[in-house]
Design an enzyme around this catalytic site. Structure first.
Site, PDB file in Angstrom:
ATOM      1  N   ASP A 164       0.865  -1.283  -0.041  1.00  0.00           N
ATOM      2  CA  ASP A 164       0.009   0.030  -0.138  1.00  0.00           C
ATOM      3  C   ASP A 164       0.672   1.206   0.035  1.00  0.00           C
ATOM      4  O   ASP A 164       0.401   2.224   0.464  1.00  0.00           O
ATOM      5  CB  ASP A 164      -1.007  -0.054   1.148  1.00  0.00           C
ATOM      6  CG  ASP A 164      -1.715  -1.119   1.410  1.00  0.00           C
ATOM      7  OD1 ASP A 164      -2.114  -1.809   0.150  1.00  0.00           O
ATOM      8  OD2 ASP A 164      -1.761  -1.876   2.393  1.00  0.00           O
ATOM      9  N   HIS A 166      -4.436  -2.036  -6.004  1.00  0.00           N
ATOM     10  CA  HIS A 166      -3.649  -0.799  -6.314  1.00  0.00           C
ATOM     11  C   HIS A 166      -4.679   0.198  -6.672  1.00  0.00           C
ATOM     12  O   HIS A 166      -5.664  -0.283  -7.255  1.00  0.00           O
ATOM     13  CB  HIS A 166      -2.999  -0.854  -7.518  1.00  0.00           C
ATOM     14  CG  HIS A 166      -1.767  -2.065  -7.291  1.00  0.00           C
ATOM     15  ND1 HIS A 166      -0.678  -1.786  -6.660  1.00  0.00           N
ATOM     16  CD2 HIS A 166      -1.506  -3.149  -8.169  1.00  0.00           C
ATOM     17  CE1 HIS A 166      -0.071  -2.848  -6.480  1.00  0.00           C
ATOM     18  NE2 HIS A 166      -0.196  -3.591  -7.568  1.00  0.00           N
TER      19      HIS A 166
HETATM   20  P1  GDP Z   1      -0.491   0.184  -3.713  1.00  0.00           P
HETATM   21  O1  GDP Z   1      -1.061  -1.031  -3.613  1.00  0.00           O
HETATM   22  O2  GDP Z   1       0.878   0.408  -3.449  1.00  0.00           O
HETATM   23  O3  GDP Z   1      -0.682   0.754  -5.312  1.00  0.00           O
HETATM   24  O4  GDP Z   1      -1.236   1.368  -2.835  1.00  0.00           O
HETATM   25  P2  GDP Z   1      -2.797   1.771  -2.669  1.00  0.00           P
HETATM   26  O5  GDP Z   1      -3.305   1.945  -3.733  1.00  0.00           O
HETATM   27  O6  GDP Z   1      -3.155   0.485  -1.556  1.00  0.00           O
HETATM   28  O7  GDP Z   1      -2.493   2.971  -1.557  1.00  0.00           O
HETATM   29  C1  GDP Z   1      -2.265   4.258  -2.333  1.00  0.00           C
HETATM   30  C2  GDP Z   1      -3.399   5.277  -2.015  1.00  0.00           C
HETATM   31  O8  GDP Z   1      -2.758   6.534  -2.047  1.00  0.00           O
HETATM   32  C3  GDP Z   1      -4.325   5.196  -3.127  1.00  0.00           C
HETATM   33  O9  GDP Z   1      -5.704   5.544  -2.799  1.00  0.00           O
HETATM   34  C4  GDP Z   1      -3.644   6.632  -4.166  1.00  0.00           C
HETATM   35  O10 GDP Z   1      -4.382   7.156  -4.812  1.00  0.00           O
HETATM   36  C5  GDP Z   1      -3.082   7.302  -2.936  1.00  0.00           C
HETATM   37  N1  GDP Z   1      -1.949   8.186  -3.102  1.00  0.00           N
HETATM   38  C6  GDP Z   1      -0.973   7.715  -3.868  1.00  0.00           C
HETATM   39  N2  GDP Z   1       0.044   8.518  -3.735  1.00  0.00           N
HETATM   40  C7  GDP Z   1      -0.377   9.466  -3.111  1.00  0.00           C
HETATM   41  C8  GDP Z   1       0.191  10.784  -2.674  1.00  0.00           C
HETATM   42  O11 GDP Z   1       1.189  11.403  -2.830  1.00  0.00           O
HETATM   43  N3  GDP Z   1      -0.624  11.740  -1.830  1.00  0.00           N
HETATM   44  C9  GDP Z   1      -2.030  11.340  -1.471  1.00  0.00           C
HETATM   45  N4  GDP Z   1      -2.659  12.023  -0.811  1.00  0.00           N
HETATM   46  N5  GDP Z   1      -2.408  10.055  -1.833  1.00  0.00           N
HETATM   47  C10 GDP Z   1      -1.772   9.429  -2.792  1.00  0.00           C
END
Ligand code: GDP
Length: 424
Positions: free
Chosen positions: A13, A41
């Site tokens: 995440d 994701h």
């Molecule tokens: P992944 O499984 O590694 O892709 O991560 P997730 O999708 O579970 O978590 C990332 C969350 O944070 C998602 O809701 C993204 O849209 C959000 N996100 C990613 N980068 C940023 C950021 O720089 N700032 C903010 N506020 N949200 C972000």
């Protein structure tokens, strides 16, 4: 031609999906090489917000090919549901833009049942499985007790193979767990309902990827979860059941000879963790609640609140080393803007001594965080697009993390949107 892997440095995440979405414009093909529907994701782009569990994170960009490699847990039922979900939002996933390895093994209906049955048996000792059948699937794969997706192309051989496995699997279902056995008719119905839908997407992805590399096309490998959940190098047994690290990307993609030119490790500006297991820098109570709210830390798959805490330098440095990261993407820096001071877990105290080394899993629960803090910046940075425009305190924090983990922070993400990024 340059191949890149995008991997999680911590517990998952970290924001890998948003980095894949950003970096695919420099690549021709996105490949998922391990895992299944047990993590999600999140991608936000001009078409909306998508929580993808099985599809590669760039099923959206025209002209980009997507591959599910040999190492994934191929769950036809949920993959088909996901394909239909994105289709409803106007994204067509077709055999032209999605290729699934005929050597990927099939996650069968009983894998999900067995996952739930075992968590139920373990009760308060449970691992915190998402109950998507991943652990039973991978153990069957290694016992050679599942089938390869390509067998869907040979129905007679598939039925014969499944009948043998069915007999063996029912022994476990009935005699170990007292659960209902499956019949061949159940499996036939499942093949008709889901296997048949996935069949047109199957191909020899090794050949496809070899050909692509010969034509000078570049590959982007996308991991699920992070270093600390890797089966061999993570916090065993609170790991996933596959290898999430970059070194496995070529093997799990179907092109074991692929070279990685760049490994982008994704690190969140603070820590979060879903499920059970030691989480040294965990916060509780109001402090945790504020960070969870600020960061929207609720599981993409389950909606359950994630455990949160400050950045953990010891775990992050270890994660960087496991991945052989060449570049770091530090995400969600904007989330920390509310804090007067930015707390940092700088070292661990373990058995009366301070250490920079990530402990062996069996003693990890004995470790205590040794904290330090840096001044906060206390202003909205989500509109910042250049390093120079970032407040000094935020730059100091980024530089501190970079120094401590020993890898260049090339990307600083300040929002979920594609362009909310600072490239250094
Ligand atoms: P992944 O499984 O590694 O892709 O991560 P997730 O999708 O579970 O978590 C990332 C969350 O944070 C998602 O809701 C993204 O849209 C959000 N996100 C990613 N980068 C940023 C950021 O720089 N700032 C903010 N506020 N949200 C972000």
């Amino acid at each position: 031609m340059s191949n890149c892997a995008i991997v999680g440095i911590n517990w998952g995440d970290e924001g890998k999906g948003r980095m894949v979405d950003l970096l695919t414009c420099d690549h021709d093909i996105v490949v998922r090489y391990q895992g299944g529907g047990n993590a999600g994701h999140t991608v936000v782009n001009e078409l909306g917000k998508f929580a993808l569990h099985r599809l590669p994170s760039d099923s959206f960009r025209e002209g980009v090919g997507n591959v599910l490699g040999t190492g994934v847990a191929l769950d036809c039922e949920s993959l088909w549901t996901e394909i239909q979900d994105v289709a409803a939002k106007g994204v067509a996933v077709t055999p032209e833009n999605l290729k699934i390895s005929d050597r990927a093994s099939l996650l069968l209906p009983w894998h999900r049942d067995l996952d739930a049955l075992e968590e139920q048996r373990l009760a308060d000792k449970k691992y915190g499985s998402t109950k998507q059948g991943i652990a039973p699937f991978y153990s069957d794969k290694f016992q050679k007790k599942t089938v390869m997706a390509g067998e869907l192309l040979y129905p007679d051989k598939l039925r014969e193979h499944l009948a043998g496995i069915l007999e063996w699997k029912n022994l476990t279902l009935e005699r170990v767990y007292g659960a209902k056995p499956y019949t061949m008719a159940d499996l036939e119905a499942w093949i008709q309902a889901y296997g048949e839908k996935i069949r047109p997407f199957l191909c020899d992805t090794s050949r496809f990827l070899r050909q692509a590399q010969a034509e000078g096309k570049s590959l982007l490998f996308e991991a699920q979860l992070g270093s600390l959940r890797d089966l061999d190098y993570g916090i065993y047994p609170y790991t996933t059941s596959s290898n999430a690290i970059a070194a496995y990307a070529p093997v799990g993609s179907g092109l074991p000879t692929a070279k990685l030119d760049k490994v982008v490790g994704v690190v969140k500006a603070y820590s979060s963790c879903v499920g059970e297991g030691p989480f040294t820098c965990e916060w509780h109570g109001e402090q945790a609640e504020r960070l969870r709210e600020a960061g929207g830390e609720y599981g993409a798959k389950t909606g359950r609140p994630r455990r949160v805490g400050p950045i953990d330098i010891v775990a992050t440095r270890y994660g960087v080393q496991c991945q052989g990261a060449t570049d770091i993407a530090l995400t969600k820096l904007d989330v920390l803007s509310y804090l007067d001071e930015i707390p940092i877990c700088a070292r661990y105290a373990l058995h009366g001594q301070q250490t920079d080394q990530f402990p062996f899993p069996a003693v990890l629960p004995d470790a205590e965080p040794v904290m330090t803090a840096m001044p906060g910046w206390k202003c909205d940075i989500s509109g910042v697009r250049t390093w120079e425009d970032l407040p000094q305190a935020a730059r100091d924090y980024v530089e501190y993390v970079e120094r401590e983990i020993g890898c260049h922070i090339t990307y600083v993400s300040v929002g979920p949107e594609r362009d909310s990024i600072i490239i250094r």
